[in-house]
Design a protein around this motif. Structure first.
Motif, PDB file in Angstrom:
ATOM      1  N   ASP A  81     -15.574 -92.462  25.185  1.00 29.92           N
ATOM      2  CA  ASP A  81     -16.127 -91.890  23.958  1.00 29.92           C
ATOM      3  C   ASP A  81     -15.041 -91.550  22.953  1.00 29.92           C
ATOM      4  O   ASP A  81     -15.302 -91.040  21.885  1.00 29.92           O
ATOM      5  CB  ASP A  81     -16.958 -90.639  24.271  1.00 29.92           C
ATOM      6  N   LYS A  82     -13.794 -91.863  23.295  1.00 31.69           N
ATOM      7  CA  LYS A  82     -12.655 -91.530  22.441  1.00 31.69           C
ATOM      8  C   LYS A  82     -11.848 -92.800  22.179  1.00 31.69           C
ATOM      9  O   LYS A  82     -11.593 -93.572  23.099  1.00 31.69           O
ATOM     10  CB  LYS A  82     -11.799 -90.507  23.182  1.00 31.69           C
ATOM     11  N   LYS A  83     -11.478 -93.042  20.920  1.00 29.74           N
ATOM     12  CA  LYS A  83     -10.747 -94.258  20.568  1.00 29.74           C
ATOM     13  C   LYS A  83      -9.654 -93.904  19.564  1.00 29.74           C
ATOM     14  O   LYS A  83      -9.899 -93.203  18.586  1.00 29.74           O
ATOM     15  CB  LYS A  83     -11.717 -95.258  19.966  1.00 29.74           C
ATOM     16  N   THR A  84      -8.431 -94.367  19.834  1.00 32.37           N
ATOM     17  CA  THR A  84      -7.320 -94.193  18.911  1.00 32.37           C
ATOM     18  C   THR A  84      -6.813 -95.576  18.536  1.00 32.37           C
ATOM     19  O   THR A  84      -6.529 -96.388  19.403  1.00 32.37           O
ATOM     20  CB  THR A  84      -6.179 -93.378  19.552  1.00 32.37           C
ATOM     21  N   GLU A  85      -6.695 -95.837  17.259  1.00 29.35           N
ATOM     22  CA  GLU A  85      -6.199 -97.116  16.770  1.00 29.35           C
ATOM     23  C   GLU A  85      -4.909 -96.880  16.005  1.00 29.35           C
ATOM     24  O   GLU A  85      -4.833 -95.996  15.155  1.00 29.35           O
ATOM     25  CB  GLU A  85      -7.247 -97.765  15.865  1.00 29.35           C
ATOM     26  N   LYS A 134      -8.425 -91.909  14.600  1.00 30.13           N
ATOM     27  CA  LYS A 134      -8.946 -91.305  15.829  1.00 30.13           C
ATOM     28  C   LYS A 134     -10.442 -91.110  15.693  1.00 30.13           C
ATOM     29  O   LYS A 134     -10.907 -90.514  14.732  1.00 30.13           O
ATOM     30  CB  LYS A 134      -8.276 -89.958  16.102  1.00 30.13           C
ATOM     31  N   GLU A 135     -11.169 -91.640  16.681  1.00 27.56           N
ATOM     32  CA  GLU A 135     -12.624 -91.507  16.697  1.00 27.56           C
ATOM     33  C   GLU A 135     -13.040 -90.879  18.013  1.00 27.56           C
ATOM     34  O   GLU A 135     -12.477 -91.183  19.060  1.00 27.56           O
ATOM     35  CB  GLU A 135     -13.295 -92.872  16.596  1.00 27.56           C
ATOM     36  N   LYS A 136     -14.036 -90.011  17.962  1.00 24.39           N
ATOM     37  CA  LYS A 136     -14.632 -89.438  19.155  1.00 24.39           C
ATOM     38  C   LYS A 136     -16.122 -89.317  18.898  1.00 24.39           C
ATOM     39  O   LYS A 136     -16.538 -88.897  17.820  1.00 24.39           O
ATOM     40  CB  LYS A 136     -14.027 -88.080  19.495  1.00 24.39           C
ATOM     41  N   THR A 137     -16.917 -89.701  19.876  1.00 23.68           N
ATOM     42  CA  THR A 137     -18.370 -89.667  19.727  1.00 23.68           C
ATOM     43  C   THR A 137     -18.820 -88.300  19.242  1.00 23.68           C
ATOM     44  O   THR A 137     -18.438 -87.269  19.796  1.00 23.68           O
ATOM     45  CB  THR A 137     -19.050 -90.007  21.075  1.00 23.68           C
ATOM     46  N   GLY A 138     -19.619 -88.296  18.171  1.00 19.45           N
ATOM     47  CA  GLY A 138     -20.173 -87.051  17.646  1.00 19.45           C
ATOM     48  C   GLY A 138     -19.253 -86.287  16.712  1.00 19.45           C
ATOM     49  O   GLY A 138     -19.604 -85.210  16.231  1.00 19.45           O
ATOM     50  N   ARG A 139     -18.065 -86.822  16.433  1.00 23.43           N
ATOM     51  CA  ARG A 139     -17.118 -86.155  15.528  1.00 23.43           C
ATOM     52  C   ARG A 139     -16.735 -87.104  14.398  1.00 23.43           C
ATOM     53  O   ARG A 139     -16.751 -88.312  14.570  1.00 23.43           O
ATOM     54  CB  ARG A 139     -15.870 -85.723  16.285  1.00 23.43           C
ATOM     55  N   PRO A 140     -16.342 -86.541  13.238  1.00 22.07           N
ATOM     56  CA  PRO A 140     -15.936 -87.417  12.124  1.00 22.07           C
ATOM     57  C   PRO A 140     -14.629 -88.156  12.426  1.00 22.07           C
ATOM     58  O   PRO A 140     -13.790 -87.667  13.179  1.00 22.07           O
ATOM     59  CB  PRO A 140     -15.765 -86.455  10.944  1.00 22.07           C
ATOM     60  N   LEU A 141     -14.481 -89.328  11.822  1.00 20.43           N
ATOM     61  CA  LEU A 141     -13.265 -90.127  11.947  1.00 20.43           C
ATOM     62  C   LEU A 141     -12.094 -89.374  11.331  1.00 20.43           C
ATOM     63  O   LEU A 141     -12.202 -88.828  10.238  1.00 20.43           O
ATOM     64  CB  LEU A 141     -13.458 -91.470  11.230  1.00 20.43           C
ATOM     65  N   ARG A 142     -10.966 -89.325  12.053  1.00 21.87           N
ATOM     66  CA  ARG A 142      -9.745 -88.707  11.519  1.00 21.87           C
ATOM     67  C   ARG A 142      -8.718 -89.818  11.309  1.00 21.87           C
ATOM     68  O   ARG A 142      -8.502 -90.644  12.183  1.00 21.87           O
ATOM     69  CB  ARG A 142      -9.198 -87.666  12.486  1.00 21.87           C
TER      70      ARG A 142
END
Length: 159
Positions: free
Chosen positions: A10-14, A28-36
């Motif tokens: 549920d967590k992705k860092t590009e 940085k993306e995490k399910t249910g949270r805004p893209l940082r």
């Protein structure tokens, strides 16, 4: 670009390296949270690491089990001793498994001591076994385990 999403699905860092602007763009993306997103200037240390990664792309893996060369980080020279660890099958961006060379670099300062700003003893790199020699995977030990980066897409530079 590289993504790290092996254990936390549920967590992705590009990470996107932009050498023309000398920045690292992090998403940085995490399910249910805004893209940082954040841009960071590439330091001399990062620049010499990128030089190391690119230098290894030109190495003829099958001809030698060890390689040694100098790199410069803007303030001094460092010797890189690279050991060929063998071949593995790794996942390519299209989902297929491809042959890749696994290598392990060790960086030393000019005086022969271990490079002081980063311990690379736990770093392993996988390069595709083809004419492009793309960095397919990077694994490094960290304080609480290890981190793995796998290539998720590749765009050849234009021009």
């Amino acid at each position: 670009s590289y993504e790290n999403h092996r254990r936390n699905r549920d967590k992705k860092t590009e990470l996107i390296f932009d050498s023309s602007k000398k920045i690292l763009h992090v998403k940085k993306e995490k399910t249910g949270r805004p893209l940082r997103e954040k841009d960071t200037a590439l330091s001399a240390c990062t620049t010499y690491m990128v030089s190391l990664l690119l230098r290894l792309r030109g190495w003829s893996f099958s001809e030698s089990e060890k390689e040694s060369f100098l790199i410069h980080d803007g303030s001094g020279y460092y010797r890189v001793n690279v050991q060929l660890m063998g071949r593995d099958r790794v996942r390519a961006p299209d989902g297929k498994r491809v042959e890749a060379w696994r290598v392990r670099p060790l960086v030393e300062a000019e005086d022969g001591s271990k490079e002081p700003s980063s311990d690379l003893s736990g770093l392993e790199l996988w390069y595709s076994d083809d004419s492009q020699r793309l960095l397919m995977r990077l694994r490094s030990k960290v304080v609480l385990g290890s981190v793995v980066f796998e290539m998720v897409e590749h765009h050849a530079p234009s021009g």
